[in-house]
Motif scaffolding. Structure first.
Motif, short mmCIF file in Angstrom:
data_model
loop_
_atom_site.label_atom_id
_atom_site.label_comp_id
_atom_site.label_asym_id
_atom_site.label_seq_id
_atom_site.Cartn_x
_atom_site.Cartn_y
_atom_site.Cartn_z
N GLN A 104 18.89 65.88 5.81
CA GLN A 104 19.44 64.82 6.52
C GLN A 104 19.97 65.49 7.76
OE1 GLN A 104 20.86 62.32 2.92
NE2 GLN A 104 21.36 61.32 4.78
N ARG A 107 17.64 66.55 10.26
CA ARG A 107 16.92 65.59 11.03
C ARG A 107 17.80 64.84 11.96
NH1 ARG A 107 14.62 63.97 5.14
NH2 ARG A 107 13.09 65.36 5.25
N ARG A 108 18.87 64.85 11.63
CA ARG A 108 20.19 64.18 12.76
C ARG A 108 20.18 64.98 13.98
NH1 ARG A 108 23.78 63.19 8.29
NH2 ARG A 108 25.00 65.00 8.71
N PHE A 120 9.87 50.19 13.42
CA PHE A 120 10.39 49.29 12.28
C PHE A 120 10.01 47.77 12.59
CE2 PHE A 120 13.64 52.57 11.69
CZ PHE A 120 12.86 53.62 11.08
N HIS A 122 10.22 45.06 11.11
CA HIS A 122 11.28 43.71 10.77
C HIS A 122 12.36 43.83 11.81
CE1 HIS A 122 12.41 47.45 8.80
NE2 HIS A 122 13.47 46.93 8.13
N VAL A 136 22.94 55.83 10.38
CA VAL A 136 23.29 57.34 9.91
C VAL A 136 24.61 57.94 10.34
CG1 VAL A 136 22.06 59.65 10.04
CG2 VAL A 136 20.49 57.53 10.12
N MET A 184 19.97 59.15 18.46
CA MET A 184 20.81 60.28 17.87
C MET A 184 21.36 61.53 18.42
SD MET A 184 20.73 58.86 14.81
CE MET A 184 21.19 60.36 13.61
N ALA B 123 12.05 56.64 9.31
CA ALA B 123 13.33 56.39 8.73
C ALA B 123 13.96 57.88 8.22
CB ALA B 123 13.59 55.36 7.59
N LEU B 124 13.28 58.50 7.59
CA LEU B 124 14.12 59.90 7.22
C LEU B 124 13.99 60.75 8.37
CD1 LEU B 124 11.88 60.94 4.30
CD2 LEU B 124 14.08 60.02 4.35
N ILE B 126 15.06 60.12 11.45
CA ILE B 126 16.45 59.80 12.19
C ILE B 126 17.54 59.95 11.41
CG2 ILE B 126 15.38 58.15 13.96
CD1 ILE B 126 16.41 55.86 12.14
N GLY B 127 17.05 60.51 10.15
CA GLY B 127 18.51 61.11 9.24
C GLY B 127 18.60 60.17 8.27
N MET B 128 18.09 59.20 8.03
CA MET B 128 18.33 58.28 6.91
C MET B 128 18.17 58.97 5.70
SD MET B 128 17.08 54.56 7.55
CE MET B 128 17.44 53.36 9.10
N SER B 129 18.88 58.64 4.44
CA SER B 129 18.60 59.19 3.13
C SER B 129 17.13 58.57 2.51
CB SER B 129 19.88 58.99 2.27
OG SER B 129 19.93 57.52 2.10
N GLU B 130 16.96 59.00 1.39
CA GLU B 130 15.75 58.29 0.67
C GLU B 130 16.21 56.83 0.48
OE1 GLU B 130 12.78 59.17 0.38
OE2 GLU B 130 12.53 61.33 0.47
N GLN B 132 18.43 54.99 1.88
CA GLN B 132 18.48 54.02 2.99
C GLN B 132 17.05 53.58 3.53
OE1 GLN B 132 20.90 56.48 5.44
NE2 GLN B 132 22.50 55.01 5.74
N ARG B 136 16.60 50.01 3.34
CA ARG B 136 16.78 49.26 4.73
C ARG B 136 15.35 49.18 5.36
NH1 ARG B 136 21.64 47.96 5.92
NH2 ARG B 136 23.55 49.44 5.16
N VAL B 137 14.52 50.00 4.91
CA VAL B 137 13.20 49.90 5.84
C VAL B 137 11.85 49.46 5.08
CG1 VAL B 137 11.51 51.34 7.33
CG2 VAL B 137 13.96 51.74 7.34
N PRO B 140 12.58 45.80 2.73
CA PRO B 140 12.53 44.62 3.36
C PRO B 140 11.17 44.04 4.08
CG PRO B 140 14.01 45.89 4.24
CD PRO B 140 13.47 46.75 3.29
#
Lengths: 270, 231
Positions: A104, A107-108, A120, A122, A136, A184, B123-124, B126-130, B132, B136-137, B140
């Protein structure tokens, strides 16, 4: 596509900085019995624009995905700003919590833009761009909105901020995807064939954004099949073949001198 | 129709609705848990979920109702405890929810599989955890595309709820039979019950269609559930 504009001019400070920001050492990656990367070493300097070229199946996209840990490689390691952020693991290795957190962290700082946008659906355009800072980085909502506004303006799409992303053209969707990564404030941006799914007109608008980023000193690694763009934008061109880096150098060296026979074949086919 | 008969029908309609509205959310939640368990790489999670889903889908709801309501109570008598004797209404809710959860699990699994893996990766990236990226993605989006089949199952459950009449729950069919027998007009009362069922299910049907069309217009993937439905 022929790019007629001159190579983007970088700001002096960015060009002067040559410290290594992202380093890959001896990356080997297999899918089952098939070894795709056979020991790739690469160091990316700050504000440098690297373009990775090579025939289909040579491992360029896989290498990019290994850099962002979307693929687990088996041998080697990746360093971000001098710090080891990941190391080779067996193919079916289940990452520990510490390894996930490390991924993480990586990737940040290393954004990625995909061929198929992967917005995304939605969420609205602005929610897509806000998602990183909000979930994040845990920034306050107002700050996230300000960041999203700034990055959407940067890619020229602020007027589309309330829209459903699926209603946008491919080029606009890709620009939103770039904005989502930019939000980011990454140290490095990876572009995995970011224009391959677009027609020439839409490609042009995405390339314009990438050129702007290059001019601002953003460190970038791009996988592309667009030779003219590669020649135009790259500080260094990497030619991959059979899971190795077969040659690397300035665009002039790669395209004009064609130091290995594979480049000749590749350019003739292209 | 006499006011007191109408009153009984309306009360029974309320019970039918209550049965369905309590059971369906439970079935959807339990179904999601089963789907996640079944998709797990840990066999100690996936195996029990698979067994549950296959056993429940492989046996009739009516048999499950009898087993839980009568057989458990009988077992309780055998062991000298009344802890295994439950109120018929709650047994009805539990059986409907438990039975439909097995089908909802397969719908959820299909829904989760229908989401492009690029969504998780984006999603990963951009730094989201598994966690999240899933909550979140992926979830939904999966939840949106399973709405039409879930509404279909809601309609099916509304109709299947009449099965709980066998354990004495006062729902529409029970009342129609009871009123019909007392007035020697069973056929007429069954028609009335059918009209009530139709009045309940038609709005759900049109709601499902409306949502389905909206999702189609937005380009969301459709689910192909030929081998999931067995109701």
């Amino acid at each position: 596509m022929i790019m007629t504009e001159s190579k983007p001019k970088k700001n002096e400070a960015a060009v002067a900085a040559t410290d290594q920001i992202l380093v890959a050492q001896g990356i080997k990656k297999s899918f089952g019995p098939k070894q795709v990367l056979k020991g790739v070493d690469l160091a990316v300097n700050k504000a440098e624009v690297l373009v990775i070229l090579g025939p289909n199946g040579c491992g360029k996209s896989t290498f990019l995905r290994c850099l962002n840990l979307l693929e687990q490689y088996q041998e080697g390691r990746v360093l971000l700003k001098g710090q080891v952020v990941s190391e080779g693991r067996p193919e079916n290795h289940v990452p520990t919590r510490a390894e996930q957190q490390q991924a993480q962290y990586l990737r940040r700082h290393v954004g990625m833009v995909f061929q198929r946008f992967n917005l995304f659906p939605h969420w609205s355009v602005i929610e897509n761009v806000m998602s990183g800072p909000r979930y994040v980085l845990n920034k306050p909502l107002e700050e996230c909105r300000a960041i999203a506004e700034e990055t959407l303006k940067h890619v020229g799409l602020w007027e589309k901020h309330p829209c459903d992303p699926l209603t946008l053209s491919g080029g606009q969707q890709q620009r939103v995807a770039i904005a989502r990564s930019l939000a980011m404030s990454p140290d490095v941006m990876l572009f995995d064939e970011a224009t391959s799914a677009l027609d020439p007109v839409l490609t042009k608008e995405v390339l314009r954004v990438i050129r702007d980023l290059a001019a601002e000193g953003m460190t970038m690694l791009l996988v592309t099949h667009d030779m003219d763009f590669a020649r135009d934008i790259a500080d260094r061109v990497i030619f991959m073949e059979g899971g190795y880096i077969a040659a690397q150098g300035t665009p002039e060296y790669i395209f004009d001198e064609r130091p290995v026979p594979g480049i000749q074949r590749f350019l003739e086919k292209g | 129709m006499q006011p007191q008969v109408l009153q009984r029908f309306l009360t029974a309609t309320g019970n039918t609705l209550l049965l369905t509205l309590l059971s369906m959310p439970l079935a959807v939640c339990l179904g999601l848990a089963l789907a996640l368990m079944r998709s797990s790489r840990h066999r100690w999670l996936s195996w029990p979920a698979s067994v549950y889903i296959e056993v429940v889908r492989g046996t009739p709801l009516l048999v499950q109702l009898y087993l839980v309501y009568f057989s458990l109570a009988q077992l309780g008598v055998h062991w000298g405890t009344d802890l295994l004797t439950f109120d018929a209404f709650y047994v009805g809710v539990a059986c409907l929810a438990g039975n439909y959860a097995a089908y909802e699990a397969e719908i959820h699994r299909a829904g989760l599989q229908a989401i492009d893996k690029g969504q998780r990766e984006a999603a990963l990236s951009i730094g989201m955890s598994e966690r999240q990226s899933f909550f979140r993605v992926v979830l939904p989006q999966a939840f949106r595309i399973v709405i039409p089949p879930v509404i279909n199952d809601l309609i099916a459950m509304l109709k299947d709820s009449c099965l709980v009449s066998v354990i004495g729950v006062q729902e529409l069919l029970t009342v129609a039979q009871s009123v019909g027998k007392s007035r020697a007009a069973v056929a007429e009362m069954l028609v009335v019950a059918a009209i009530f069922y139709l009045a309940l299910s038609l709005p759900c049907y049109y709601l499902g269609k409306y949502i389905e069309n909206r999702l189609k217009a937005r380009g969301m993937p459709e689910l192909h559930l030929d081998n999931v439905h067995g109701h």
